[in-house]
Design a protein around this motif. Structure first.
Motif, PDB file in Angstrom:
ATOM      1  N   ARG A  46       0.727  -1.273  -0.155  1.00  0.00           N
ATOM      2  CA  ARG A  46      -0.214   0.213  -0.057  1.00  0.00           C
ATOM      3  C   ARG A  46       0.673   1.151  -0.062  1.00  0.00           C
ATOM      4  O   ARG A  46       0.441   2.105  -0.836  1.00  0.00           O
ATOM      5  N   ILE A  47       1.925   1.307   0.731  1.00  0.00           N
ATOM      6  CA  ILE A  47       2.962   2.465   0.849  1.00  0.00           C
ATOM      7  C   ILE A  47       3.425   2.612  -0.356  1.00  0.00           C
ATOM      8  O   ILE A  47       3.636   3.725  -0.929  1.00  0.00           O
ATOM      9  N   ASN A  48       3.816   1.347  -1.122  1.00  0.00           N
ATOM     10  CA  ASN A  48       4.626   1.559  -2.395  1.00  0.00           C
ATOM     11  C   ASN A  48       3.499   2.178  -3.755  1.00  0.00           C
ATOM     12  O   ASN A  48       4.041   3.233  -4.391  1.00  0.00           O
ATOM     13  N   GLU A  49       2.223   1.696  -3.442  1.00  0.00           N
ATOM     14  CA  GLU A  49       1.053   2.195  -4.335  1.00  0.00           C
ATOM     15  C   GLU A  49       1.032   3.676  -4.082  1.00  0.00           C
ATOM     16  O   GLU A  49       0.883   4.419  -5.032  1.00  0.00           O
ATOM     17  N   ALA A  50       1.067   4.300  -2.832  1.00  0.00           N
ATOM     18  CA  ALA A  50       0.825   5.760  -2.661  1.00  0.00           C
ATOM     19  C   ALA A  50       2.065   6.360  -3.156  1.00  0.00           C
ATOM     20  O   ALA A  50       1.599   7.660  -3.635  1.00  0.00           O
ATOM     21  N   ARG A  51       3.230   6.024  -3.000  1.00  0.00           N
ATOM     22  CA  ARG A  51       4.469   6.865  -3.781  1.00  0.00           C
ATOM     23  C   ARG A  51       4.684   6.445  -5.064  1.00  0.00           C
ATOM     24  O   ARG A  51       5.928   6.790  -5.487  1.00  0.00           O
ATOM     25  N   GLU A  52       4.033   5.702  -5.674  1.00  0.00           N
ATOM     26  CA  GLU A  52       4.106   5.216  -7.132  1.00  0.00           C
ATOM     27  C   GLU A  52       5.473   4.627  -7.263  1.00  0.00           C
ATOM     28  O   GLU A  52       6.131   5.023  -8.268  1.00  0.00           O
ATOM     29  N   MET A  53       5.782   3.649  -6.467  1.00  0.00           N
ATOM     30  CA  MET A  53       7.141   2.886  -6.612  1.00  0.00           C
ATOM     31  C   MET A  53       6.752   1.369  -6.480  1.00  0.00           C
ATOM     32  O   MET A  53       5.699   1.033  -5.793  1.00  0.00           O
ATOM     33  N   VAL A  54       7.302   0.558  -7.120  1.00  0.00           N
ATOM     34  CA  VAL A  54       6.988  -1.021  -7.260  1.00  0.00           C
ATOM     35  C   VAL A  54       8.085  -1.741  -6.687  1.00  0.00           C
ATOM     36  O   VAL A  54       9.418  -1.277  -6.916  1.00  0.00           O
ATOM     37  N   GLY A  55       7.682  -2.446  -5.762  1.00  0.00           N
ATOM     38  CA  GLY A  55       9.108  -3.651  -5.056  1.00  0.00           C
ATOM     39  C   GLY A  55       9.824  -2.753  -4.364  1.00  0.00           C
ATOM     40  O   GLY A  55      10.933  -3.239  -4.195  1.00  0.00           O
ATOM     41  N   GLU A  56       9.841  -1.461  -3.927  1.00  0.00           N
ATOM     42  CA  GLU A  56      10.928  -0.825  -3.321  1.00  0.00           C
ATOM     43  C   GLU A  56      10.867  -1.492  -1.777  1.00  0.00           C
ATOM     44  O   GLU A  56       9.862  -1.644  -1.201  1.00  0.00           O
ATOM     45  N   SER A  57      12.031  -1.569  -0.974  1.00  0.00           N
ATOM     46  CA  SER A  57      11.733  -1.756   0.517  1.00  0.00           C
ATOM     47  C   SER A  57      11.426  -0.786   1.105  1.00  0.00           C
ATOM     48  O   SER A  57      11.660   0.341   1.372  1.00  0.00           O
TER      49      SER A  57
END
Length: 182
Positions: free
Chosen positions: A131-142
């Protein structure tokens, strides 16, 4: 042919869990989960109060939602901080009885155990990171550091002390040497 077999990497991540302890056992557990590189992505502290960022709001709502995905679990006191989460998770008695019936033999390190504290934390980290990565428009980031810290809460006195620690954590942020001047 390997001429230097002793030079092969032997690093293996060690468990910091209490050896031989069944983390499906009913009771309360104090959990700390840190963001990757202790990045302050979850919010900020202002005058001893935590002000969540949108990512911190996601971390909080995912934490609160845990019992909807793990019915044997209760969420007690918790706090989201700029770079970590502290919380008390309680595993209920009825689930432990079911788990004891289906208990399997020896497991290897890293294997998931249904209903265990590690499985709950992994579920939290996975869902919140997605959900956090969706919000910051990043995929697969730690989002989170590997692993987590836990403490088995063994008495009401200890439970109350940890609840107080959690409640006071934002107010103590400025005095923590790790946060000084940042």
């Amino acid at each position: 042919m390997d001429m230097f077999p002793s030079m092969a990497p032997t690093w293996r991540r060690r468990s910091v869990r209490l050896h031989g302890y069944d983390y499906r056992t009913p009771g309360a557990y104090f959990v700390t989960i840190c963001t990757e590189s202790r990045a302050r992505i979850l919010g900020r502290i202002s005058d001893g109060t935590f002000i969540p960022s949108p990512l911190g709001e996601i971390a909080a709502s995912t934490w609160i939602d845990l019992p909807n995905h793990f019915p044997h679990l209760e969420v007690d006191a918790y706090v989201i901080m700029p770079n970590h989460v502290h919380g008390i998770l309680c595993i209920a008695d009825d689930f432990a009885r079911q788990a004891a019936i289906s208990k399997d033999g020896e497991r290897r390190f890293g294997e998931a155990v249904s209903g265990s504290l590690s499985t709950v934390v992994a579920g939290y980290k996975s869902a919140s990171a997605r959900r956090i990565n969706e919000a910051r428009e990043m995929v697969g980031e730690s989002v989170w550091q590997p692993g987590f810290h836990e403490r088995i809460i063994r008495s009401d006195c200890m439970l109350n002390a940890i609840r107080e620690y959690i409640a006071n954590n934002p107010g103590n942020w400025e005095r923590d040497a790790e946060n000084a001047g940042q």
